[in-house]
Write a protein that holds these residues in place. Structure first.
Motif, PDB file in Angstrom:
ATOM      1  N   ASP A 152       0.852  -1.188   0.000  1.00 57.14           N
ATOM      2  CA  ASP A 152       0.000   0.000   0.000  1.00 57.14           C
ATOM      3  C   ASP A 152       0.892   1.243   0.000  1.00 57.14           C
ATOM      4  N   GLU A 153       0.902   1.973  -1.099  1.00 55.57           N
ATOM      5  CA  GLU A 153       1.693   3.195  -1.251  1.00 55.57           C
ATOM      6  C   GLU A 153       3.166   2.974  -0.887  1.00 55.57           C
ATOM      7  N   PRO A 154       3.856   2.037  -1.533  1.00 61.05           N
ATOM      8  CA  PRO A 154       5.229   1.730  -1.129  1.00 61.05           C
ATOM      9  C   PRO A 154       6.240   2.832  -1.428  1.00 61.05           C
ATOM     10  N   VAL A 155       5.932   3.749  -2.359  1.00 61.13           N
ATOM     11  CA  VAL A 155       6.901   4.797  -2.694  1.00 61.13           C
ATOM     12  C   VAL A 155       6.674   6.074  -1.900  1.00 61.13           C
ATOM     13  N   ASN A 156       5.735   6.053  -0.972  1.00 62.93           N
ATOM     14  CA  ASN A 156       5.453   7.235  -0.165  1.00 62.93           C
ATOM     15  C   ASN A 156       6.702   7.657   0.609  1.00 62.93           C
ATOM     16  N   GLY A 157       7.142   8.893   0.403  1.00 59.12           N
ATOM     17  CA  GLY A 157       8.290   9.408   1.135  1.00 59.12           C
ATOM     18  C   GLY A 157       9.631   9.108   0.511  1.00 59.12           C
TER      19      GLY A 157
END
Length: 312
Positions: A152-157
């Motif tokens: 879930d949203e692994p590239v966040n940040g």
């Protein structure tokens, strides 16, 4: 393979997920897309057995998560990293998970190296940046060398290098025959990464297809054509039912044509003896199609910023 069949989750009168059916096949990266409040995280939690469905079922390789004999070897998941105790070191956290899952201790060093955290293995998680915590979350998901990944949203940040690394990682895992289901709000990144996309809105399925087919079927496809005699060419195209706009720039004037494919435009130009210098098909982006499909299902819609009329 992940199979979701008529899956529903109700909270009182609110239907977070409403009769959702889709498949995330092995050997493919499946992008799971939808606006905020669409039900993506709830669906992922039901796939992983963290929330009980109101109706329907979710299965991983034919079994519910709770029925998997060795779940951490079968499924790796990244939903968020808030649950990692800030006082633990990166290596300590992974060793605790490995011990709980009866995984060999050597896997800790392997996954730390794989995600680029070997140099900070002994540092406490509370001092990590968001990007570093995401890498640690991905390392935790990879710890059991699972055949299925739910991210879930692994590239966040992550910075651009980190985003590219995650993209390469997901595609390489799929190339090994694993199932990869990933949610993201970065449409450009999903266009580069995913083989298939599942689009939902208000908990219901909107599209389940390949990225190429979704973009191909989206509205807004047009042909850009240039030549030394744009006026006569535009007249011919309009006479044959096309809509033609002029896009002037850099001292040239291209024609933007809808209502015909590039081959048809080229054949008309040849029939009337009109020379072409350029002929390309312009398709809408995945982001364009996503906004077209989900605009009415977003839980909020931004409005233009009002001007006060005063001076700053």
């Amino acid at each position: 393979m992940i199979e979701v069949e008529d899956l529903s989750k109700h909270y009182g009168r609110t239907r977070a997920v409403d009769g959702l059916t889709f498949t995330a096949p092995s050997g493919r990266v499946t992008g799971f897309l939808g606006p905020n409040g669409a039900g993506k995280s709830t669906t992922m939690r039901m796939i992983l057995g963290l929330d009980r469905p109101t109706g329907g079922r979710a299965a991983i390789d034919g079994l519910r998560y709770r029925d998997l004999p060795d779940p951490l070897r079968a499924v790796g998941a990244l939903l968020d990293t808030d649950g990692i105790p800030p006082g633990m070191t990166a290596a300590g956290h992974l060793r605790w998970v490995a011990a709980a899952a009866r995984l060999p201790d050597r896997r800790v060093d392997e996954v730390l190296g794989a995600v680029g955290l070997s140099g900070v293995a002994g540092k406490r998680v509370g001092g990590f940046s968001l990007g570093m915590r995401q890498r640690l979350g991905i390392a935790t998901a990879l710890l059991g060398d699972p055949g299925t990944l739910v991210l879930d949203e692994p590239v966040n940040g992550l910075d651009p290098e980190g985003v590219r690394w995650v993209r390469t990682l997901m595609r390489s895992l799929a190339a090994e025959g694993r199932t990869v289901l990933v949610s993201s709000h970065l449409m450009g990144e999903m266009a580069e990464t995913a083989d298939r996309v599942v689009v939902i809105g208000l908990g219901r399925l909107i599209a389940d297809t390949t990225v190429a087919d979704l973009v191909r079927k989206g509205a807004g496809g047009r042909v850009r054509v240039s030549g030394p005699r744009p006026g006569p060419l535009a007249a011919v195209l309009r006479d044959h039912g096309c809509t033609v706009e002029t896009d002037a720039g850099d001292g040239t004037a291209d024609l933007l044509v809808t209502g015909a494919e590039a081959a048809g435009v080229g054949e008309l130009a040849a029939r009337y003896g009109l020379v072409l210098h350029g002929l390309t098909t312009e398709r809408p982006s995945l982001e364009d199609v996503f906004m077209e499909l989900t605009g009415a299902d977003a839980d909020h819609v931004s409005a233009p910023v009002a001007r006060t009329g005063g001076k700053r």
